[in-house]
Design a protein around this motif. Structure first.
Motif: not given
Length: 185
Positions: A39-51
């Motif tokens: 889940v943390i990995k997915a949240i991190g990827s979502a943060c990268d994509e949002a940025l």
């Protein structure tokens, strides 16, 4: 006593405030747990994509003059990106009467369908160099009617750092994920 508006709450564990106000537990993230890691990995990827998406010249946030008006776009983008991940369901949390309320803590409720674990996310924007500031970056108001904490869950603040507005454009430089299980108000 916690629900009285005139009380000062300083130095108390956020997890205690949440439990006393809602009856729900703030679960600590376990970095050794495979579900939490995923889940943390997915949240991190979502943060990268949002940025990435929101930093684009044609992004909906470019040209917005006040940073306070930008944060809801980060919530929307995080929700969109996380919902695109198989096995995740991300939405705006509902109040006790089932209504969606955008204001107040938390901003997003992420359900990991595999583990059935809930993660509350509160995306917040802060100025470059302001991470260690004493200014408040988020708040939780212990009110019964507007309470959106309905689950035992992991609670995260997702901080997005931004540079000053230049030529009508925002640039977000990095993000950080903060586990609130040991956070003190």
């Amino acid at each position: 006593w916690l629900l009285h508006e005139d009380q000062q709450l300083r130095g108390i564990l956020f997890s205690e405030v949440i439990f006393d106000a809602t009856g729900k537990k703030v679960l600590p993230v376990d970095r050794n747990n495979a579900d939490d890691q995923r889940v943390i990995k997915a949240i991190g990827s979502a943060c990268d994509e949002a940025l990435k998406r929101l930093n684009l010249d044609g992004s909906v946030i470019q040209g917005i003059p006040r940073i306070n008006e930008v944060s809801s776009h980060f919530e929307d983008k995080m929700r969109e990106v996380l919902n695109a991940v198989s096995g995740f369901s991300c939405d705006f949390p509902r109040t006790a009467d089932g209504k969606v309320q955008r204001s107040g803590y938390p901003d997003l409720r992420l359900l990991d369908e595999e583990s059935k674990r809930v993660y509350y996310l509160d995306p917040k924007l802060y100025a470059a160099g302001g991470r260690e500031s004493s200014f408040r970056t988020f708040y939780f108001e212990p009110k019964k009617a507007t309470n959106k904490v309905r689950d035992d869950a992991v609670h995260f603040v997702v901080g997005f750092e931004h540079e000053p507005l230049r030529d009508g454009k925002w640039k977000f430089t990095r993000w950080g994920l903060v586990d609130l299980s040991n956070f003190r108000v």
